[in-house]
Scaffold this motif. Structure first.
Motif, short mmCIF file in Angstrom:
data_model
loop_
_atom_site.label_atom_id
_atom_site.label_comp_id
_atom_site.label_asym_id
_atom_site.label_seq_id
_atom_site.Cartn_x
_atom_site.Cartn_y
_atom_site.Cartn_z
N TYR A 73 -2.39 9.74 7.36
CA TYR A 73 -2.23 8.88 6.18
C TYR A 73 -1.12 7.85 6.41
O TYR A 73 -1.30 6.66 6.12
N LEU A 74 0.02 8.28 6.90
CA LEU A 74 1.14 7.35 7.13
C LEU A 74 0.78 6.27 8.14
O LEU A 74 1.21 5.11 8.00
N MET A 75 -0.03 6.64 9.13
CA MET A 75 -0.42 5.66 10.15
C MET A 75 -1.42 4.64 9.61
O MET A 75 -1.39 3.47 10.00
N ILE A 76 -2.31 5.06 8.72
CA ILE A 76 -3.35 4.15 8.24
C ILE A 76 -2.96 3.44 6.94
O ILE A 76 -3.53 2.40 6.58
N SER A 77 -1.98 3.96 6.23
CA SER A 77 -1.62 3.41 4.91
C SER A 77 -1.30 1.91 4.91
O SER A 77 -1.64 1.23 3.94
N PRO A 78 -0.72 1.35 5.96
CA PRO A 78 -0.49 -0.10 5.92
C PRO A 78 -1.78 -0.93 5.91
O PRO A 78 -1.76 -2.11 5.57
N TYR A 79 -2.90 -0.29 6.24
CA TYR A 79 -4.16 -1.02 6.35
C TYR A 79 -5.06 -0.87 5.13
O TYR A 79 -6.15 -1.43 5.09
N TYR A 80 -4.61 -0.06 4.14
CA TYR A 80 -5.38 0.03 2.90
C TYR A 80 -5.34 -1.30 2.20
O TYR A 80 -4.34 -2.02 2.23
N GLN A 81 -6.43 -1.63 1.50
CA GLN A 81 -6.50 -2.94 0.80
C GLN A 81 -5.93 -2.85 -0.59
O GLN A 81 -5.95 -1.90 -1.26
#
Length: 177
Positions: free
Chosen positions: A169-177
């Motif tokens: 989650y922490l790794m992908i969270s910057p890429y959420y729209q």
């Protein structure tokens, strides 16, 4: 007259194996379903990541409790962990039924690390289902010698799944729209 521990285990083993197949298949199927005209549940990823973090903490606390001989606390914590895992699963599926997939935007080595963590997390999250259920039934049937044996395998896998859920989650969270 109550059933013997062996009869109780045998009864529940059918359900364990059914659930161990049905849950991952249902998640895979529902993962592809999109509910039209529904606002994406974009608030859920940090919630279910927090549930994973709480699960990890409670799993460790449960092991400490049983090592100190506090069986009641251990049992209660493990029931909460199972409940949290179910809540995670419902929220995870609900989010993915209302939202488009989020591609990972990192590049190079970090992308490789992300996918290794993600794949191992997914594979082990499927494998831990029967382990958790078997561990629970062994304790429920008061076959604590067998429970301890399977729990020694279940605990590190479940803990890994909970912790890597937070990391992913922490790794992908910057890429959420």
């Amino acid at each position: 007259m109550s059933a013997s521990p062996e009869a109780l285990e045998k009864k529940y083993n059918k359900y364990i194996w059914v659930l161990s197949v049905v849950i991952p298949v249902a998640v895979a199927v529902l993962f592809r379903v999109r509910i039209p005209n529904v606002e994406p549940l974009s608030f859920l990823p940090p919630v279910y990541a927090s549930i994973n973090a709480l699960t990890a903490v409670l799993l460790v606390w449960a092991v400490v409790a049983i090592k100190k001989g506090n069986r009641t606390l251990h049992e209660n914590l493990m029931k909460v962990c199972i409940g949290l895992s179910l809540a995670f699963l419902v929220m995870y599926v609900a989010y993915h039924m209302t939202s488009d997939p989020t591609p990972f935007g990192g590049e190079g080595m970090i992308k490789t690390v992300y996918f290794i963590l993600l794949v191992s997390h997914i594979v082990l999250s499927i494998g831990v289902i029967p382990l958790v259920l078997i561990s629970f039934v062994k304790a429920l049937s008061q076959r604590f010698d067998k429970h301890r044996k399977i729990a020694k395998i279940t605990f590190p896998i479940w803990l890994y799944v909970a912790v890597t859920g937070v990391i992913v989650y922490l790794m992908i969270s910057p890429y959420y729209q």
